[in-house]
Write an enzyme that holds these catalytic residues in place. Structure first.
Site, PDB file in Angstrom:
ATOM      1  CB  SER A 119      -0.768   0.207   1.330  1.00 13.88           C
ATOM      2  OG  SER A 119      -0.987  -1.015   2.011  1.00 13.88           O
ATOM      3  CG  HIS A 145      -2.269  -0.266  -3.890  1.00 14.13           C
ATOM      4  ND1 HIS A 145      -2.459   0.918  -3.389  1.00 14.13           N
ATOM      5  CD2 HIS A 145      -2.886  -1.196  -2.496  1.00 14.13           C
ATOM      6  CE1 HIS A 145      -2.999   1.031  -2.194  1.00 14.13           C
ATOM      7  NE2 HIS A 145      -3.258  -0.316  -1.684  1.00 14.13           N
ATOM      8  CD  GLU A 157      -2.448   4.126  -5.903  1.00 17.85           C
ATOM      9  OE1 GLU A 157      -2.443   3.241  -4.932  1.00 17.85           O
ATOM     10  OE2 GLU A 157      -2.374   5.277  -5.752  1.00 17.85           O
ATOM     11  CG  ASN A 195      -2.642   3.788   1.383  1.00 16.76           C
ATOM     12  OD1 ASN A 195      -3.761   3.928   2.099  1.00 16.76           O
ATOM     13  ND2 ASN A 195      -2.380   2.744   0.885  1.00 16.76           N
TER      14      ASN A 195
HETATM   15  P1  NAI Z   1      -3.064  -9.839   6.590  1.00 20.13           P
HETATM   16  O1  NAI Z   1      -2.281  -9.690   7.783  1.00 20.13           O
HETATM   17  O2  NAI Z   1      -4.673 -10.041   6.399  1.00 20.13           O
HETATM   18  O3  NAI Z   1      -2.274 -11.122   5.695  1.00 20.13           O
HETATM   19  C1  NAI Z   1      -0.944 -11.455   5.438  1.00 20.13           C
HETATM   20  C2  NAI Z   1      -0.624 -12.653   5.319  1.00 20.13           C
HETATM   21  O4  NAI Z   1       0.729 -12.774   4.869  1.00 20.13           O
HETATM   22  C3  NAI Z   1      -0.817 -13.593   6.599  1.00 20.13           C
HETATM   23  O5  NAI Z   1      -1.702 -14.678   6.379  1.00 20.13           O
HETATM   24  C4  NAI Z   1       0.644 -13.933   6.810  1.00 20.13           C
HETATM   25  O6  NAI Z   1       0.553 -15.447   7.293  1.00 20.13           O
HETATM   26  C5  NAI Z   1       1.078 -13.998   5.342  1.00 20.13           C
HETATM   27  N1  NAI Z   1       2.754 -13.783   5.696  1.00 20.13           N
HETATM   28  C6  NAI Z   1       3.343 -12.898   6.235  1.00 20.13           C
HETATM   29  N2  NAI Z   1       4.687 -12.947   6.009  1.00 20.13           N
HETATM   30  C7  NAI Z   1       4.961 -13.991   4.797  1.00 20.13           C
HETATM   31  C8  NAI Z   1       6.035 -14.674   4.485  1.00 20.13           C
HETATM   32  N3  NAI Z   1       7.069 -13.973   4.290  1.00 20.13           N
HETATM   33  N4  NAI Z   1       5.769 -15.529   3.659  1.00 20.13           N
HETATM   34  C9  NAI Z   1       4.338 -15.963   3.143  1.00 20.13           C
HETATM   35  N5  NAI Z   1       3.395 -15.346   3.894  1.00 20.13           N
HETATM   36  C10 NAI Z   1       3.510 -14.390   4.650  1.00 20.13           C
HETATM   37  O7  NAI Z   1      -2.554  -8.491   5.556  1.00 20.13           O
HETATM   38  P2  NAI Z   1      -3.439  -7.758   4.438  1.00 20.13           P
HETATM   39  O8  NAI Z   1      -4.245  -6.818   4.992  1.00 20.13           O
HETATM   40  O9  NAI Z   1      -3.935  -8.881   3.569  1.00 20.13           O
HETATM   41  O10 NAI Z   1      -2.327  -6.796   3.650  1.00 20.13           O
HETATM   42  C11 NAI Z   1      -1.297  -7.626   2.601  1.00 20.13           C
HETATM   43  C12 NAI Z   1      -0.572  -6.573   2.101  1.00 20.13           C
HETATM   44  O11 NAI Z   1      -1.629  -5.714   1.392  1.00 20.13           O
HETATM   45  C13 NAI Z   1       0.258  -5.502   2.782  1.00 20.13           C
HETATM   46  O12 NAI Z   1       1.250  -5.168   2.046  1.00 20.13           O
HETATM   47  C14 NAI Z   1      -0.726  -4.177   2.834  1.00 20.13           C
HETATM   48  O13 NAI Z   1      -0.149  -3.125   2.958  1.00 20.13           O
HETATM   49  C15 NAI Z   1      -1.575  -4.448   1.733  1.00 20.13           C
HETATM   50  N6  NAI Z   1      -2.859  -3.859   1.329  1.00 20.13           N
HETATM   51  C16 NAI Z   1      -3.648  -4.183   2.305  1.00 20.13           C
HETATM   52  C17 NAI Z   1      -5.083  -3.450   2.199  1.00 20.13           C
HETATM   53  C18 NAI Z   1      -6.065  -3.645   3.314  1.00 20.13           C
HETATM   54  O14 NAI Z   1      -7.023  -2.885   3.292  1.00 20.13           O
HETATM   55  N7  NAI Z   1      -5.758  -4.410   4.378  1.00 20.13           N
HETATM   56  C19 NAI Z   1      -5.266  -2.551   0.991  1.00 20.13           C
HETATM   57  C20 NAI Z   1      -4.458  -2.757  -0.019  1.00 20.13           C
HETATM   58  C21 NAI Z   1      -3.200  -3.226   0.156  1.00 20.13           C
END
Ligand code: NAI
Length: 291
Positions: A119, A145, A157, A195
């Site tokens: 993000s 994104h 994005e 963001n």
């Molecule tokens: P989340 O916490 O729901 O999921 C992240 C997942 O990645 C977890 O299941 C974790 O076990 C896994 N993980 C962490 N490190 C890992 C690794 N080294 N190898 C494999 N799996 C790994 O997080 P979320 O919300 O899905 O965010 C993920 C990405 O998307 C972040 O970069 C965030 O900034 C971005 N993002 C989030 C948004 C939101 O509204 N939550 C919107 C747009 C982008």
């Protein structure tokens, strides 16, 4: 564009959503997460969401079965080896992402695209880590994104890093379109457009709450009714994940070299207390009754 094999890393809110949209759009999708429980939850969530599509008459059972058949869940990153495009959606931490992309650059040495759903983190820096591990890999690194919830939100994005090639950008735009999304380009500055504008407003809502300007529910109602927002900033923060909000504020403060982007102390305190928002059952608001 024809069917592409997409590898997703991270099966949380975003990775799970991207995987589902990809499979429904007739791409083959392989999902990997380092946490087994996250992968199990993701698979169950996909089945539940697709069943709901049948109930609502938006998909036939045959289409759902076909989409499920296109989804694979793997417990080791090697399971992604056939991917033509890898989309990373792990934790919003620059160091962790850089390490992962260095590993991916060595694993994918052909013309595979290495996209990040970050993000806010610099695409150029992530690409540099890939380049360092395998010379030239940086031109295949790009920001893709998506927005939350992925099945609903149309925007992607598309962020080109300094090293990203035009061919990589074109392929990612075509892939986003094939998934029913609207790709819009933005330059590689901290927070990109979305963001850079949204997160300081969310942070300010936490300051307003911390300083007692109004109760959280009232802050949200005022912004909904007064600014025509579909969701108040504090509710949106819970939805995004308060930990993710803190990570993004850190990236803005460091990337734009300005302390006015530092995360509000109250926001950081909630994260320290494990109140991460919807995903932990409690953030600004309490969701335990609705879980
Ligand atoms: P989340 O916490 O729901 O999921 C992240 C997942 O990645 C977890 O299941 C974790 O076990 C896994 N993980 C962490 N490190 C890992 C690794 N080294 N190898 C494999 N799996 C790994 O997080 P979320 O919300 O899905 O965010 C993920 C990405 O998307 C972040 O970069 C965030 O900034 C971005 N993002 C989030 C948004 C939101 O509204 N939550 C919107 C747009 C982008």
């Amino acid at each position: 564009m024809g069917s592409t094999t997409i590898g997703i890393i991270g099966s949380g809110q975003m990775g799970g959503g991207i995987a589902l949209v990809g499979a429904v759009a007739k791409h083959n999708v392989v999902v990997y997460d380092k946490a087994n429980e996250a992968l199990t939850k993701c698979r169950a969530d996909h089945a539940k969401r697709l069943a709901r599509e049948v109930e609502k008459g938006r998909m036939t059972q045959a289409d759902v079965d076909a989409a499920i058949g296109r989804l694979k869940y793997v417990h080791h990153v090697d399971g992604l080896k056939d991917a033509e495009v890898v989309i990373e959606a792990i934790v919003e931490d620059a160091r962790v992402k850089a390490e992962l992309f260095a590993m991916l650059a060595k694993m994918f040495t052909g013309n595979q695209i290495l996209a990040t759903n970050t993000s806010s983190i610099s695409i150029t820096e992530i690409a540099a880590a890939a380049d360092h591990a395998h010379k030239g890999a940086g031109e295949r690194v790009i920001g893709m994104h998506f927005f939350n919830p992925v099945p609903v939100m149309k925007l992607v994005e598309v962020i080109k890093g300094n090293q990203t090639s035009a061919a990589t950008t074109e392929r990612v735009i075509a892939l986003a379109q094939s998934m029913g999304k609207t790709p819009i380009p933005a330059n590689d500055r901290a927070g990109f457009v979305s963001n850079r504008v949204l997160m300081p407003m969310i942070n300010e809502a936490f300051y307003a709450w911390m300083e007692g300007v109004a109760e959280p529910a009232h802050i949200d109602e005022i912004m909904k009714l007064g600014c025509n927002f579909p969701m108040g900033p504090l509710r949106l923060a819970d939805f995004i994940g308060l930990d993710t909000c803190v990570h993004i504020m850190n990236v803005l403060a460091d990337g734009l070299n300005n302390d006015r982007y530092r995360a509000c102390p109250l926001l950081k305190q909630l994260v320290a207390a494990g109140r991460l928002g919807d995903k932990s059952g409690r953030g600004v608001f309490d969701y335990t009754a609705t879980k």
